[in-house]
Structures are given as C-alpha cells and as structure tokens.
Design an enzyme around this catalytic site. Structure first.
Site, PDB file in Angstrom:
ATOM      1  CE  LYS A 151      -3.409  -2.783   1.052  1.00 22.91           C
ATOM      2  NZ  LYS A 151      -5.351  -3.154  -0.281  1.00 22.91           N
ATOM      3  CE  LYS A 153      -7.235   0.004  -4.283  1.00 25.40           C
ATOM      4  NZ  LYS A 153      -7.938  -1.395  -3.497  1.00 25.40           N
ATOM      5  CE  LYS A 177      -2.864  -9.756  -4.144  1.00 27.41           C
ATOM      6  NZ  LYS A 177      -3.580  -8.721  -3.669  1.00 27.41           N
ATOM      7  CG  ASP A 179      -3.919  -3.424  -4.098  1.00 29.01           C
ATOM      8  OD1 ASP A 179      -4.079  -2.982  -3.150  1.00 29.01           O
ATOM      9  OD2 ASP A 179      -4.670  -4.405  -3.542  1.00 29.01           O
ATOM     10  CG  HIS A 270      -7.094  -9.951  -5.843  1.00 32.21           C
ATOM     11  ND1 HIS A 270      -7.936  -9.213  -6.401  1.00 32.21           N
ATOM     12  CD2 HIS A 270      -6.367  -9.157  -5.310  1.00 32.21           C
ATOM     13  CE1 HIS A 270      -8.556  -8.165  -5.299  1.00 32.21           C
ATOM     14  NE2 HIS A 270      -7.994  -8.524  -4.436  1.00 32.21           N
ATOM     15  NE  ARG A 271     -13.144 -12.760  -2.916  1.00 32.16           N
ATOM     16  CZ  ARG A 271     -14.407 -12.894  -2.024  1.00 32.16           C
ATOM     17  NH1 ARG A 271     -14.670 -13.798  -1.681  1.00 32.16           N
ATOM     18  NH2 ARG A 271     -14.590 -11.926  -0.941  1.00 32.16           N
ATOM     19  CE  LYS A 310     -10.197  -3.755   2.110  1.00 30.33           C
ATOM     20  NZ  LYS A 310      -9.350  -1.955   1.421  1.00 30.33           N
ATOM     21  CB  SER A 354      -7.241 -10.627   1.605  1.00 26.71           C
ATOM     22  OG  SER A 354      -6.931  -9.583   1.291  1.00 26.71           O
ATOM     23  N   GLY A 355      -8.939  -8.570   3.782  1.00 25.57           N
ATOM     24  CA  GLY A 355      -9.878  -7.226   3.109  1.00 25.57           C
ATOM     25  C   GLY A 355     -10.493  -6.567   5.035  1.00 25.57           C
ATOM     26  N   GLY A 356      -9.473  -5.394   4.904  1.00 29.08           N
ATOM     27  CA  GLY A 356      -9.500  -4.436   6.496  1.00 29.08           C
ATOM     28  C   GLY A 356      -9.339  -5.874   7.706  1.00 29.08           C
ATOM     29  CG  PHE A 377      -2.823  -9.311   8.166  1.00 33.19           C
ATOM     30  CD1 PHE A 377      -1.798  -9.911   7.613  1.00 33.19           C
ATOM     31  CD2 PHE A 377      -3.433  -8.526   9.198  1.00 33.19           C
ATOM     32  CE1 PHE A 377      -2.495 -10.731   8.260  1.00 33.19           C
ATOM     33  CE2 PHE A 377      -4.335  -9.224   9.957  1.00 33.19           C
ATOM     34  CZ  PHE A 377      -3.319 -10.831   9.306  1.00 33.19           C
ATOM     35  N   GLY A 378      -3.205  -5.711   4.754  1.00 36.90           N
ATOM     36  CA  GLY A 378      -2.753  -4.462   3.949  1.00 36.90           C
ATOM     37  C   GLY A 378      -2.516  -2.808   4.805  1.00 36.90           C
TER      38      GLY A 378
HETATM   39  O1  LIG Z   1      -6.130  -4.989  -1.084  1.00 36.89           O
HETATM   40  C1  LIG Z   1      -6.953  -5.995  -0.601  1.00 36.89           C
HETATM   41  C2  LIG Z   1      -6.678  -5.904   1.038  1.00 36.89           C
HETATM   42  O2  LIG Z   1      -6.581  -4.921   1.624  1.00 36.89           O
HETATM   43  P1  LIG Z   1      -6.994  -4.129   3.264  1.00 36.89           P
HETATM   44  O3  LIG Z   1      -5.610  -5.450   3.705  1.00 36.89           O
HETATM   45  O4  LIG Z   1      -6.100  -3.128   3.085  1.00 36.89           O
HETATM   46  O5  LIG Z   1      -8.511  -4.146   3.631  1.00 36.89           O
HETATM   47  C3  LIG Z   1      -7.806  -6.691  -1.287  1.00 36.89           C
HETATM   48  O6  LIG Z   1      -7.598  -6.163  -2.521  1.00 36.89           O
HETATM   49  C4  LIG Z   1      -8.748  -7.029  -0.296  1.00 36.89           C
HETATM   50  O7  LIG Z   1      -8.470  -8.114   0.242  1.00 36.89           O
HETATM   51  C5  LIG Z   1      -9.837  -7.928  -1.600  1.00 36.89           C
HETATM   52  O8  LIG Z   1     -10.716  -8.519  -1.142  1.00 36.89           O
HETATM   53  P2  LIG Z   1     -11.478  -9.834  -1.336  1.00 36.89           P
HETATM   54  O9  LIG Z   1     -10.314 -10.498  -0.218  1.00 36.89           O
HETATM   55  O10 LIG Z   1     -13.114  -9.885  -0.092  1.00 36.89           O
HETATM   56  O11 LIG Z   1     -11.547 -10.312  -2.520  1.00 36.89           O
HETATM   57 MG   LIG Z   2      -6.356  -4.648  -2.989  1.00 35.77          MG
END
Ligand SMILES: O=C(COP(=O)(O)O)[C@H](O)[C@H](O)COP(=O)(O)O
Ligand SMILES: [Mg+2]
Length: 426
Positions: A151, A153, A177, A179, A270-271, A310, A354-356, A377-378
């Site tokens: 980050k 991103k 990884k 973003d 990544h989805r 998140k 992953s995500g929040g 963890f971002g």
């Molecule tokens: O960059 C991040 C999370 O960054 P952070 O940790 O700062 O929130 C990912 O793109 C999300 O996890 C994607 O969401 P999902 O994993 O639900 O597809």
């Molecule tokens: Mg991301």
C-alpha cells in the site's frame, strides 16, 4: 419454445452437469413457465416453436428440470454433456449463466452452484501446486501463512514498492503481493517492478532464513502480454503470479494455466469485481460457483473473504468457500444451495482471507479457518504505528499467540509491536 423441459421424476445421469438456481418469475409468469424457458434458453431452444428443432434432436439434447421448490425458489437442472465444449469455462458459462440472466420472464435469477461430472473434471488440469504444494513452496506446515499487499495500492515508484516489500518480508511476511489495480503504470512499470522486488525478496530470504514469495500482478491488456509477464517472472526465478480472475476473463485464465504447466509458477487468484455478480443474493452468480470454476481451471489460491473484515460475505458463505477450495469431497447442503461434488484428482486450493484485517483479528480468523489459510493484511501492516516492518512482526506475534492459545493482551505484554497494534485498533 418446447414445453417439456420439466420432469420432476427425472434422475440426473452421472455424466450430466447439474446446476442449482434461485429463481423469481416475473409478475404474471408462472413458476413452471419461467423454469421451462430457462431450461430451453440455456440449451437448445428459443422463445417460439422453431421448425428447425426436430423432436429427435430435442430428445437427444434437451435438459431436464428435475427439481422445483416454489416456496424457496429453488430449481435444479440436469444438462447433457453434449451441450457443452466440456473443457471450456467460457462456453459453459455462456450456456448456464448467459441469456437466461436477461430473460424478461424472470424477475431474478441466480446460479447458485454447478456440479461437474467426471468427464468435465478430467478435461481440466486443476491446480499445479494446490494447497499442499503451496505449503511445500514455503516449507511451512504448522501455521497460517501471513501476507501483505503493498500500500498505497498504486502510486509508489518501483524502488519504493520494492522497499515496502523488503520491510514487509524482514518484518515477518511470508508473502508480499501487488494490489489488484497495480499492473504496469508509468510510475511503476511491470518489468522494472518485478525485477527489483524479486531482488528485495531474495535479500530478505538471506537475512531471515525464511522462504518468501512475491506475487506480481500479471493482469494485462492481452493474453499475449499476460503470458509474457508470466514468462518474465518464471525466467527471473519467481515462483508466483497473481491474476485478477474476473477482469482478466475465463479464456485468459485457461490460457495462463496451460502456460504454467511448463513453468515453475503457482497462481494467486484475486477476485476483484466478483461482487458485480455475487453480492445480490437474488440475482447473478454465487461466489461458490466462481470458486469452483477457478479450482477446476487450476489456480493455487483464491480470496474467499474474512467474515470479520471490510468486505461482504457472511460466515456460512465464507466457510462454504473455504470448503469448496480445500475439500476433496464437498457434501451437499440444501440450505446453503451447495451441490455434492467429488473433486476426483483436482487438487485443493489454499484459501486466502483478506480485506480490512489487522493483527488483533488473527485469533478469530484462526478459530474460523484453522491453519490452512493465507491471512493478508494491507492497512493492518502499513498503518501500524511503528511502521511496515513492525506491522508484519505484530502479525506473526499474533499468529504465535493464537497457536499457543495465549491471549493477545498477555502475549503483547512483552511484544511491543503487537502491543502497539492492539492500542491502535483495540
Ligand atoms: O487489498 C486488499 C485488502 O487490503 P486491506 O487489508 O488494506 O483491506 C484486497 O484487495 C481485498 O482483500 C480484496 O477483497 P477480497 O479478499 O474480499 O476479494
Ligand atoms: Mg487490494
């Protein structure tokens, strides 16, 4: 349109592809009519009675609507294999999740799950490494893997990107990884980024004695360029690529998997953009179906959600996704619209949460997922009060605490990085 697709006494043949749908007919349309049109439009038929469809051909190819539950809006359809190019995900989806999603006869329609017959499974490679092969790549078997996303991103120069990656690795990340929207921007070109970030990874491996993996995003304007980027990584000795599976497209994913058969490359899926289809519980495609197609094609790890972070995705959905990734045999679950699936020789994928997320969430994640998960963890690392390296260290400390079943508060009493994270995110 023929009117004989519904046959609720029909028993699907073992070699048929079975789909479960959630359906709401349009106002004034009977449930049966909507089912009948859905089966016809997804296979051999169209809105009026065409003279060019012989009764013999119809008998040979017609699908069967074999289960209807009007109360719950659940419809199950068995499709004959000959309707499909059985090694083509694009064609399969064009049939079972194509025009029917647009029909005026339905108010809502969602493809909930797909059960693949053996011949379809055998037409795909599945993951090259899979869950167990991913563990072998790291030589780590007894804990969740910890990853970060660089980050911001996008916006960093390649040098700064590599520096953030280095700090994340030496702090304790197994994985760094890109973003999902970082690919080949002017300020951080792919060819430069991948080279200097792999160098940073190797430096961190020497200093930590741990194997580290950099997942560089090869999502590209064309398949040719995507495959060139994979080759660049392979030639540099990189072990992973990352691809945005929805925006890249299913043909690209199948082309990539064919290419990696001759490379030492694992694929991180990544989805992003999946929620365009998966978020509405009444219309679109269940993420479970997309996850199964991703495993079928052969990606080694896939984002499945976190429950606590998140992004949307409740516990039932996320744990179903985890199971669809990791189990060799998935039992049917009528309540969750899950069809039975024996995966045969298709390897399991490593689930990715992953995500929040931030270090304080790790015990809950561990209780939900166990050790077979990559936790990413971002901001949970790069917003740590003591900086990126400490953020990564705080995550590894939290994993240790969870594995030893020690409360974070107790563990943090003599681990300042974790203490600082708990103070910030409480
Ligand atoms: O960059 C991040 C999370 O960054 P952070 O940790 O700062 O929130 C990912 O793109 C999300 O996890 C994607 O969401 P999902 O994993 O639900 O597809
Ligand atoms: Mg991301």
């Amino acid at each position: 349109m023929r009117e004989d697709y519904i046959e609720t006494e029909y028993k699907p043949k073992p070699d048929e592809l079975v789909c479960e749908y959630y359906m709401e007919p349009a106002d004034g349309v009977s449930f049966e009519k909507a089912c009948n049109h859905m089966a016809g439009e997804s296979s051999i038929d169209t809105w009026s009675d065409i003279s060019t469809l012989s009764p013999e051909k119809a008998q040979e190819l017609k699908p069967h609507v074999f289960s209807i539950d009007k109360e719950r809006g659940v419809v199950k359809v068995a499709y004959k294999q000959d309707l499909f190019e059985i090694d083509s995900v694009p064609q399969i989806l064009s049939a079972i999740a194509g025009n029917i999603m647009s029909m005026k006869l339905v108010k809502n329609l969602r493809l909930e799950d797909i059960a693949f017959p053996k011949d379809v499974l055998n037409s795909f490679r599945g993951p090259k490494y899979g869950l167990n092969g991913v563990r072998d790549l790291f030589g780590v078997y007894d804990r969740p893997l910890v990853g970060t996303i660089v980050k911001p991103k996008v916006g960093l120069s390649s040098e700064k990107h590599a520096d953030v990656a280095y700090k994340s690795f030496v702090g304790g990340c197994d994985i760094v990884k890109d973003d999902e929207n970082l690919t080949n921007q002017k300020f951080n070109a792919f060819d430069k980024r991948v080279k200097i970030t792999l160098d940073a990874k190797e430096k961190a491996e020497k200093e930590t004695g741990e194997r580290k993996m950099y997942l560089c995003n090869i999502t590209a304007p064309t398949c040719e360029e995507m495959l060139r980027r994979a080759e660049v990584i392979n030639d540099l000795g990189g072990k992973y690529v990352m691809i945005d599976i929805i925006t890249a497209g299913w043909s690209a994913l199948q082309s990539l998997r064919e290419a990696t058969e001759d490379m030492d490359i694992a694929i991180h899926a990544h989805r992003c953009m999946h929620s365009v289809m998966t978020r509405n519980p009444r219309h679109g495609v269940n993420m479970v179906a997309l996850a199964k197609l991703t495993r079928l094609i052969g990606h080694d790890q896939l984002h499945i959600g976190t429950v606590v972070g998140k992004m949307h995705g409740d516990k039932d959905e996320v744990l179903s996704l985890r199971d669809e990734c990791a189990l060799d045999y998935m039992p049917a679950n009528d309540q969750l619209h899950i069809l039975e699936q024996d995966w045969g020789n298709i390897k399991p994928m490593m689930p990715v949460a992953s995500g929040g997320l931030e270090p304080g969430m790790i015990p809950d994640l561990y209780n939900m997922f166990g050790k077979d998960v990559i936790m990413q963890f971002g901001a949970g690392i790069h917003a740590h009060p003591m900086g990126t390296e400490a953020g990564a260290t705080a995550c590894r400390q939290s994993v240790e605490a969870a594995l030893e079943n020690i409360t974070l508060e107790e563990y943090a009493s003599n681990h300042k990085e974790l203490q600082s994270a708990l103070e910030k995110w409480g």
